[in-house]
Scaffold this motif. Structure first.
Motif, mmCIF file in Angstrom:
data_model
loop_
_atom_site.group_PDB
_atom_site.id
_atom_site.type_symbol
_atom_site.label_atom_id
_atom_site.label_comp_id
_atom_site.label_asym_id
_atom_site.label_seq_id
_atom_site.Cartn_x
_atom_site.Cartn_y
_atom_site.Cartn_z
ATOM 1 N N PRO A 147 11.682 -4.290 -22.856
ATOM 2 C CA PRO A 147 10.769 -3.941 -23.952
ATOM 3 C C PRO A 147 9.619 -4.951 -24.034
ATOM 4 O O PRO A 147 9.831 -6.157 -23.968
ATOM 5 N N GLY A 148 8.396 -4.429 -24.122
ATOM 6 C CA GLY A 148 7.218 -5.293 -24.203
ATOM 7 C C GLY A 148 6.767 -5.872 -22.879
ATOM 8 O O GLY A 148 5.841 -6.679 -22.829
ATOM 9 N N ALA A 149 7.418 -5.464 -21.770
ATOM 10 C CA ALA A 149 7.093 -6.027 -20.453
ATOM 11 C C ALA A 149 5.696 -5.624 -20.013
ATOM 12 O O ALA A 149 5.137 -4.622 -20.468
ATOM 13 N N ARG A 150 5.139 -6.406 -19.092
ATOM 14 C CA ARG A 150 3.867 -6.090 -18.461
ATOM 15 C C ARG A 150 4.116 -5.412 -17.124
ATOM 16 O O ARG A 150 5.039 -5.774 -16.394
ATOM 17 N N LEU A 151 3.273 -4.447 -16.809
ATOM 18 C CA LEU A 151 3.246 -3.792 -15.508
ATOM 19 C C LEU A 151 1.834 -3.963 -14.975
ATOM 20 O O LEU A 151 0.865 -3.608 -15.669
ATOM 21 N N VAL A 152 1.703 -4.537 -13.791
ATOM 22 C CA VAL A 152 0.391 -4.744 -13.185
ATOM 23 C C VAL A 152 0.328 -3.970 -11.879
ATOM 24 O O VAL A 152 1.185 -4.137 -11.008
ATOM 25 N N LEU A 153 -0.687 -3.111 -11.764
ATOM 26 C CA LEU A 153 -0.935 -2.337 -10.554
ATOM 27 C C LEU A 153 -2.272 -2.778 -9.979
ATOM 28 O O LEU A 153 -3.272 -2.824 -10.711
ATOM 29 N N ALA A 154 -2.299 -3.097 -8.685
ATOM 30 C CA ALA A 154 -3.525 -3.561 -8.026
ATOM 31 C C ALA A 154 -3.651 -2.864 -6.682
ATOM 32 O O ALA A 154 -2.824 -3.077 -5.794
ATOM 33 N N HIS A 155 -4.670 -2.020 -6.553
ATOM 34 C CA HIS A 155 -4.847 -1.236 -5.334
ATOM 35 C C HIS A 155 -6.312 -1.066 -5.004
ATOM 36 O O HIS A 155 -7.162 -1.084 -5.891
ATOM 37 N N HIS A 156 -6.591 -0.869 -3.730
ATOM 38 C CA HIS A 156 -7.960 -0.601 -3.309
ATOM 39 C C HIS A 156 -8.424 0.758 -3.822
ATOM 40 O O HIS A 156 -7.612 1.664 -4.008
ATOM 41 N N GLN A 157 -9.717 0.882 -4.030
ATOM 42 C CA GLN A 157 -10.322 2.151 -4.418
ATOM 43 C C GLN A 157 -10.911 2.876 -3.219
ATOM 44 O O GLN A 157 -11.202 4.059 -3.305
ATOM 45 N N ILE A 158 -11.100 2.165 -2.123
ATOM 46 C CA ILE A 158 -11.668 2.800 -0.936
ATOM 47 C C ILE A 158 -10.550 3.516 -0.182
ATOM 48 O O ILE A 158 -9.380 3.147 -0.284
ATOM 49 N N GLU A 159 -10.910 4.540 0.547
ATOM 50 C CA GLU A 159 -9.913 5.313 1.301
ATOM 51 C C GLU A 159 -9.670 4.676 2.668
ATOM 52 O O GLU A 159 -10.588 4.141 3.282
ATOM 53 N N PHE A 160 -8.425 4.748 3.108
ATOM 54 C CA PHE A 160 -8.022 4.260 4.418
ATOM 55 C C PHE A 160 -7.437 5.421 5.209
ATOM 56 O O PHE A 160 -6.803 6.298 4.628
ATOM 57 N N PRO A 161 -7.578 5.424 6.522
ATOM 58 C CA PRO A 161 -6.988 6.520 7.301
ATOM 59 C C PRO A 161 -5.480 6.379 7.482
ATOM 60 O O PRO A 161 -4.832 7.317 7.925
ATOM 61 N N ASP A 162 -4.890 5.217 7.107
ATOM 62 C CA ASP A 162 -3.462 5.024 7.372
ATOM 63 C C ASP A 162 -2.583 5.082 6.124
ATOM 64 O O ASP A 162 -1.395 4.816 6.203
ATOM 65 N N ASN A 163 -3.148 5.407 4.960
ATOM 66 C CA ASN A 163 -2.273 5.526 3.794
ATOM 67 C C ASN A 163 -1.764 6.963 3.671
ATOM 68 O O ASN A 163 -2.371 7.904 4.155
ATOM 69 N N THR A 164 -0.624 7.123 3.014
ATOM 70 C CA THR A 164 0.022 8.416 2.884
ATOM 71 C C THR A 164 -0.637 9.271 1.806
ATOM 72 O O THR A 164 -0.778 10.473 1.956
ATOM 73 N N GLN A 165 -1.013 8.629 0.698
ATOM 74 C CA GLN A 165 -1.676 9.310 -0.406
ATOM 75 C C GLN A 165 -3.110 8.805 -0.533
ATOM 76 O O GLN A 165 -3.410 7.673 -0.156
ATOM 77 N N ARG A 166 -3.946 9.609 -1.117
ATOM 78 C CA ARG A 166 -5.315 9.192 -1.413
ATOM 79 C C ARG A 166 -5.290 8.055 -2.436
ATOM 80 O O ARG A 166 -4.427 8.008 -3.315
#
Length: 195
Positions: free
Chosen positions: A142-161
């Motif tokens: 409860p009250g925990a932090r969640l941090v998400l950090a990802h590129h916004q540019i597209e790569f040809p090797d990622n599975t999802q956009r």
């Protein structure tokens, strides 16, 4: 105009990259990566944090900074070579432990005051990401932090956009979180949420 063909990287591909060299994406040396790392720390909020879980630790480039903020840090990565690099990076951090875990899979602990996920989600298939989201939702205290950090540019090797990856993950959590911080550059986005 057609977009470039997508060739998603798998765990064997990540393993090959980390075996070929300890810093395949220059996360230890690039100025932009250092700035992103500082934004991740700011998204965690102030003060020490009892327990932090880092998913997809790679070579440990973020792990060292996270270990300084945590009373206990757990990291994991699906590549054995990356996990070993994280262990080397954390050699002087007795409060930290690195696991070799290919996600989604059971997480190494039960509850965390913060979970950090950087440059991982778009390499997971949608169903795998949804399963991981449920596991993370259960691991957030409860009250925990969640941090998400990802590129916004597209790569040809990622599975999802890359576009919308944070929103898709948050929607899959199945529990309410509130966005409390956001940092952007031309290349990446860091979002901080509170459970």
């Amino acid at each position: 105009m057609k977009s470039a063909a997508r060739h998603a990287i798998d765990l064997a591909g990540f393993e090959a990259k980390f075996r070929a060299g300890p810093d395949p994406w220059h996360t230890l040396t690039a100025r932009d990566e250092a700035i992103k790392r500082q934004r991740i720390l700011r998204a965690l909020g102030d003060g020490p944090i009892a327990r932090i879980l880092e998913l997809g630790s790679g070579n440990g480039s973020n792990s060292q900074a996270l270990a300084r903020r945590a009373l206990k840090l757990h990291t994991c990565d699906g590549s054995a070579s990356a996990t070993q690099l994280t262990r080397q990076a954390l050699a002087d951090a007795p409060n930290a432990h690195a696991w070799h875990i290919a996600l989604p899979a059971p997480l190494p602990g039960h509850r965390y005051e913060a979970v950090v996920i950087a440059e991982l989600l778009y390499y997971l298939a949608p169903r795998a990401m949804q399963r991981l989201a449920k596991d993370v939702a259960n691991a957030l205290a409860p009250g925990a932090r969640l941090v998400l950090a990802h590129h916004q540019i597209e790569f040809p090797d990622n599975t999802q956009r890359t576009a919308g990856i944070h929103d898709r993950f948050i929607n899959a959590l199945g529990r309410s979180v509130t966005k409390v911080r956001q940092f952007r550059s031309q290349r990446w986005i860091v979002d901080g949420y509170r459970a």
